[in-house]
Write an enzyme that holds these catalytic residues in place. Sequence first.
Site, PDB file in Angstrom:
ATOM      1  N   ASP A  37       0.855  -1.186   0.000  1.00 57.22           N
ATOM      2  CA  ASP A  37       0.000   0.000   0.000  1.00 57.22           C
ATOM      3  C   ASP A  37       0.895   1.241   0.000  1.00 57.22           C
ATOM      4  O   ASP A  37       1.987   1.210   0.558  1.00 57.22           O
ATOM      5  CB  ASP A  37      -0.902   0.006   1.260  1.00 57.22           C
ATOM      6  CG  ASP A  37      -2.054   0.994   1.121  1.00 57.22           C
ATOM      7  OD1 ASP A  37      -3.189   0.558   0.894  1.00 57.22           O
ATOM      8  OD2 ASP A  37      -1.787   2.226   1.213  1.00 57.22           O
ATOM      9  N   THR A 128     -13.478  -3.056  -8.527  1.00 62.16           N
ATOM     10  CA  THR A 128     -14.686  -2.928  -9.345  1.00 62.16           C
ATOM     11  C   THR A 128     -14.399  -1.990 -10.515  1.00 62.16           C
ATOM     12  O   THR A 128     -14.075  -0.825 -10.296  1.00 62.16           O
ATOM     13  CB  THR A 128     -15.821  -2.346  -8.482  1.00 62.16           C
ATOM     14  OG1 THR A 128     -16.007  -3.213  -7.359  1.00 62.16           O
ATOM     15  CG2 THR A 128     -17.123  -2.255  -9.272  1.00 62.16           C
ATOM     16  N   ARG A 154     -19.053  -8.409   1.928  1.00 61.65           N
ATOM     17  CA  ARG A 154     -19.920  -7.438   2.579  1.00 61.65           C
ATOM     18  C   ARG A 154     -19.186  -6.831   3.768  1.00 61.65           C
ATOM     19  O   ARG A 154     -18.563  -7.596   4.544  1.00 61.65           O
ATOM     20  CB  ARG A 154     -21.188  -8.133   3.102  1.00 61.65           C
ATOM     21  CG  ARG A 154     -22.105  -8.699   2.034  1.00 61.65           C
ATOM     22  CD  ARG A 154     -23.089  -9.673   2.634  1.00 61.65           C
ATOM     23  NE  ARG A 154     -22.387 -10.839   3.184  1.00 61.65           N
ATOM     24  CZ  ARG A 154     -22.987 -11.772   3.928  1.00 61.65           C
ATOM     25  NH1 ARG A 154     -24.272 -11.658   4.216  1.00 61.65           N
ATOM     26  NH2 ARG A 154     -22.295 -12.805   4.393  1.00 61.65           N
ATOM     27  N   GLU A 155     -19.264  -5.546   3.956  1.00 61.19           N
ATOM     28  CA  GLU A 155     -18.656  -4.984   5.169  1.00 61.19           C
ATOM     29  C   GLU A 155     -19.385  -5.552   6.380  1.00 61.19           C
ATOM     30  O   GLU A 155     -20.587  -5.785   6.343  1.00 61.19           O
ATOM     31  CB  GLU A 155     -18.753  -3.449   5.150  1.00 61.19           C
ATOM     32  CG  GLU A 155     -17.741  -2.820   4.209  1.00 61.19           C
ATOM     33  CD  GLU A 155     -17.601  -1.325   4.424  1.00 61.19           C
ATOM     34  OE1 GLU A 155     -17.592  -0.594   3.425  1.00 61.19           O
ATOM     35  OE2 GLU A 155     -17.530  -0.888   5.588  1.00 61.19           O
ATOM     36  N   ALA A 255     -37.301  -3.621   4.853  1.00 58.19           N
ATOM     37  CA  ALA A 255     -37.606  -2.196   4.632  1.00 58.19           C
ATOM     38  C   ALA A 255     -36.965  -1.370   5.737  1.00 58.19           C
ATOM     39  O   ALA A 255     -36.768  -1.858   6.857  1.00 58.19           O
ATOM     40  CB  ALA A 255     -39.117  -1.988   4.624  1.00 58.19           C
ATOM     41  N   CYS A 263     -20.364   1.041  -1.556  1.00 55.19           N
ATOM     42  CA  CYS A 263     -20.501   0.265  -2.799  1.00 55.19           C
ATOM     43  C   CYS A 263     -21.767   0.559  -3.591  1.00 55.19           C
ATOM     44  O   CYS A 263     -21.693   0.995  -4.737  1.00 55.19           O
ATOM     45  CB  CYS A 263     -20.422  -1.214  -2.464  1.00 55.19           C
ATOM     46  SG  CYS A 263     -18.835  -1.635  -1.780  1.00 55.19           S
ATOM     47  N   LYS A 266     -22.070   4.102  -5.082  1.00 58.98           N
ATOM     48  CA  LYS A 266     -20.975   4.342  -6.048  1.00 58.98           C
ATOM     49  C   LYS A 266     -21.197   3.523  -7.312  1.00 58.98           C
ATOM     50  O   LYS A 266     -21.091   4.050  -8.435  1.00 58.98           O
ATOM     51  CB  LYS A 266     -19.650   3.947  -5.403  1.00 58.98           C
ATOM     52  CG  LYS A 266     -18.451   3.932  -6.334  1.00 58.98           C
ATOM     53  CD  LYS A 266     -17.161   3.608  -5.617  1.00 58.98           C
ATOM     54  CE  LYS A 266     -16.866   2.133  -5.536  1.00 58.98           C
ATOM     55  NZ  LYS A 266     -16.360   1.531  -6.778  1.00 58.98           N
ATOM     56  N   LYS A 323     -24.394   0.273   8.318  1.00 60.52           N
ATOM     57  CA  LYS A 323     -24.998  -1.018   8.688  1.00 60.52           C
ATOM     58  C   LYS A 323     -24.319  -1.477   9.970  1.00 60.52           C
ATOM     59  O   LYS A 323     -23.259  -0.944  10.346  1.00 60.52           O
ATOM     60  CB  LYS A 323     -24.820  -2.047   7.576  1.00 60.52           C
ATOM     61  CG  LYS A 323     -23.356  -2.365   7.275  1.00 60.52           C
ATOM     62  CD  LYS A 323     -23.172  -3.320   6.140  1.00 60.52           C
ATOM     63  CE  LYS A 323     -23.373  -4.750   6.519  1.00 60.52           C
ATOM     64  NZ  LYS A 323     -22.821  -5.711   5.531  1.00 60.52           N
ATOM     65  N   ARG A 330     -19.573   5.961   5.329  1.00 56.79           N
ATOM     66  CA  ARG A 330     -19.681   6.411   3.937  1.00 56.79           C
ATOM     67  C   ARG A 330     -21.099   6.229   3.380  1.00 56.79           C
ATOM     68  O   ARG A 330     -21.652   5.144   3.443  1.00 56.79           O
ATOM     69  CB  ARG A 330     -18.651   5.672   3.064  1.00 56.79           C
ATOM     70  CG  ARG A 330     -17.216   6.146   3.279  1.00 56.79           C
ATOM     71  CD  ARG A 330     -16.232   5.346   2.470  1.00 56.79           C
ATOM     72  NE  ARG A 330     -16.099   3.978   2.987  1.00 56.79           N
ATOM     73  CZ  ARG A 330     -15.262   3.073   2.428  1.00 56.79           C
ATOM     74  NH1 ARG A 330     -14.573   3.381   1.364  1.00 56.79           N
ATOM     75  NH2 ARG A 330     -15.172   1.864   2.948  1.00 56.79           N
TER      76      ARG A 330
HETATM   77  C1  UDX Z   1     -22.582  -4.839  -0.601  1.00 56.94           C
HETATM   78  C2  UDX Z   1     -22.825  -6.202  -1.226  1.00 56.94           C
HETATM   79  O1  UDX Z   1     -23.706  -6.949  -0.367  1.00 56.94           O
HETATM   80  C3  UDX Z   1     -21.492  -6.956  -1.360  1.00 56.94           C
HETATM   81  O2  UDX Z   1     -21.706  -8.211  -1.975  1.00 56.94           O
HETATM   82  C4  UDX Z   1     -20.541  -6.105  -2.223  1.00 56.94           C
HETATM   83  O3  UDX Z   1     -19.290  -6.742  -2.379  1.00 56.94           O
HETATM   84  C5  UDX Z   1     -20.349  -4.748  -1.582  1.00 56.94           C
HETATM   85  O4  UDX Z   1     -21.628  -4.086  -1.399  1.00 56.94           O
HETATM   86  P1  UDX Z   1     -22.136  -3.858   1.785  1.00 56.94           P
HETATM   87  O5  UDX Z   1     -22.391  -2.563   1.098  1.00 56.94           O
HETATM   88  O6  UDX Z   1     -20.931  -4.002   2.632  1.00 56.94           O
HETATM   89  O7  UDX Z   1     -22.067  -5.065   0.682  1.00 56.94           O
HETATM   90  O8  UDX Z   1     -23.379  -4.151   2.759  1.00 56.94           O
HETATM   91  P2  UDX Z   1     -24.798  -4.843   2.557  1.00 56.94           P
HETATM   92  O9  UDX Z   1     -24.939  -5.841   3.620  1.00 56.94           O
HETATM   93  O10 UDX Z   1     -25.006  -5.242   1.171  1.00 56.94           O
HETATM   94  O11 UDX Z   1     -25.819  -3.623   2.902  1.00 56.94           O
HETATM   95  C6  UDX Z   1     -25.793  -2.506   2.080  1.00 56.94           C
HETATM   96  C7  UDX Z   1     -26.859  -1.532   2.602  1.00 56.94           C
HETATM   97  O12 UDX Z   1     -28.169  -2.064   2.358  1.00 56.94           O
HETATM   98  C8  UDX Z   1     -26.783  -1.246   4.108  1.00 56.94           C
HETATM   99  O13 UDX Z   1     -26.962   0.145   4.322  1.00 56.94           O
HETATM  100  C9  UDX Z   1     -27.966  -2.015   4.680  1.00 56.94           C
HETATM  101  O14 UDX Z   1     -28.496  -1.385   5.843  1.00 56.94           O
HETATM  102  C10 UDX Z   1     -28.964  -1.948   3.535  1.00 56.94           C
HETATM  103  N1  UDX Z   1     -29.934  -3.032   3.532  1.00 56.94           N
HETATM  104  C11 UDX Z   1     -29.500  -4.304   3.383  1.00 56.94           C
HETATM  105  C12 UDX Z   1     -31.300  -2.736   3.628  1.00 56.94           C
HETATM  106  O15 UDX Z   1     -31.679  -1.576   3.770  1.00 56.94           O
HETATM  107  N2  UDX Z   1     -32.204  -3.751   3.584  1.00 56.94           N
HETATM  108  C13 UDX Z   1     -31.811  -5.059   3.430  1.00 56.94           C
HETATM  109  O16 UDX Z   1     -32.672  -5.943   3.409  1.00 56.94           O
HETATM  110  C14 UDX Z   1     -30.409  -5.343   3.334  1.00 56.94           C
END
Ligand code: UDX
Length: 437
Positions: A37, A128, A154-155, A255, A263, A266, A323, A330
Site C-alpha cells: 500500500d 470494481t 460485505r462490510e 424495509a 458500494c 458508487k 450497517k 460512507r
Molecule cells: C454490498 C454487497 O452486499 C457486497 O456483496 C458487495 O461486495 C459490496 O456491497 P455492503 O455494502 O458491505 O455489501 O453491505 P450490505 O450488507 O449489502 O448492505 C448494504 C446496505 O443495504 C446497508 O446500508 C444495509 O443497511 C442496507 N440493507 C441491506 C437494507 O436496507 N435492507 C436489506 O434488506 C439489506
Amino acid sequence: MWLNVTSMKMIILGAGNIGLVTALCFAEKGHEVYCVDNNQSKVNNLNLGVSSIYEPGLEPLLKKHLSEKRIHFTTELSEFIEQSDVVVVAVGTPNSPSGEIDLQHVNAAVSQIASLSTKPKTVILRSTVPPGTNQSLSLKFPKINFISSPEFLREGSAVHDGLHPERLIVGSNKTEHLKLFQEMYQNFEITPSQIIQMDPASAELSKYAANIFLATRISLINEFSRICEKTGANIQQIKKAIGMDSRIGSEFLNAGIGYGGSCFPKDIDALISFAASLSEKLNIVQATKETNKSQVCIFAEKIKVRFKDSASKNLALWGASFKPETDDLREAPSLKLISFLCSAGFNLNIYDPKATTALSELFKNNSQIKISTTAQLAVTKADALVIVTEWSEFGSFDMTQLKSSLKNSIVFDGRNQLDPQKMKQLGFEYYSVGRPS
Ligand code: UDX
C-alpha cells in the site's frame, strides 16, 4: 498443517477494506502474502498488528499471520514482484464528481507492475471496474495476463465472506487461469462448481449486476412499505409472503431508511454514467437511486411532523454506521437524516458502538450535535429515540429502562428492529417503516 496446498507467493496491491481482507484470507489458507500500500503510516500500523478498518475477525487473523510471518506489509512493490506467482490488484476505484468511475489507481498499479516485471505476470483485477477495462489494459500491457475476478465481500462480514466465497469468477478466456484459481483456492471450502470461468467483460459487469440487483430489491421493498403505511398493511408480512417464493427468496427484503455504504451508491452512479457513454438510459437503476434518496426524507418527515408544534427538540439517535458491525459512515443514511433533523431545529445526541471517533470528528463544530459513548447516555432525558442502524445491542436494550430514561416514550425505528406489539404493550408511541404503529 496445510493439506498439500501449493503455497503460492501472492502480492495484494491495496490494503483497504478489500485488499486487506483478501490478503489475510489467502494467508489463512496457506499462501505467503505481500500486501502493498502506498500509505506508509497504514503499512507501519499493519506491521504492528493494528488495522485501520474494523471488521469482525480481522485483527486476530492479522496478528496470527504477522507472528507466523505469512503476511508482510510494505510500500515497496519492487521488493517482491519478481518472486511473486500472482498479483491481485485491489486498489480503490472511486467515482469522479460527475459519477463516472475513476481508474487512475488501477492504471497506476498496473503500470507499476509492468515496469517492475522482467517476465510475463499474471494480474488479477479484483477492484470494481467497468466492462472493457480488462481488454484495454491487455492491449496497453501485452506482457501482463489479466484475469477479472470481482469480489462480493460485505462490510461487517468481509472475513467470513472472504473465507467462504459463494462463487469465484475467473474472467479470462485462458484455461490455465481456471487451474490457477483452483490452486489458489485449493484450501478454501469451495467446490469446483463454485469457480466459474467467463469472458472478462461478463465478469466485470457481473459485479455491477450483483450490487444493483441487491440495491433494487431494497428500493422496491421500501416502495411497498410506503403503500403499507397508507393502507395499514404490514411490510414484514409481505416480506414473508414473497420470500417463500424460491424465485424471490427472503434475503435483502428488509424495509428501512434505505441503503448506504461505499458500494451500492458508487456502483449505481458508475453504471448509470457508463451506460450513458453507450447511449443507454438505465431507468430502473435510476429509480432505485431516487427511491433510496427519498426514503430517508419520508422517515425524517415523520419525526418533524410529530414534533411540529412542540418545544421538544432533543432527540437521541442510536446507530450511525451504514450497517451494523462496521464503523463505516460512507453514504450512510444517518448522515442525510442528521442533516435533515438539524435543519429542522432538533438537537441530537448520537451513539454508535463503533463510529464514535468518526462521528466526533465529523460533527466537532456542530453545536446541535453531541456524541455519547453509550446508548444509555444518549437517551437520558431525550425527548424521543430514533433508531438508525440496527446494532444488536439496541435490540437487547431493556425497554423499561429506556422508558424511564426518555422524557417522552416515543421511538422512531428506522430499521424495524423492535416489535410494535411489545412496544405498544409497554406504553411506547412507536413508529417504524411499513408497519402499523
Ligand atoms: C454490498 C454487497 O452486499 C457486497 O456483496 C458487495 O461486495 C459490496 O456491497 P455492503 O455494502 O458491505 O455489501 O453491505 P450490505 O450488507 O449489502 O448492505 C448494504 C446496505 O443495504 C446497508 O446500508 C444495509 O443497511 C442496507 N440493507 C441491506 C437494507 O436496507 N435492507 C436489506 O434488506 C439489506
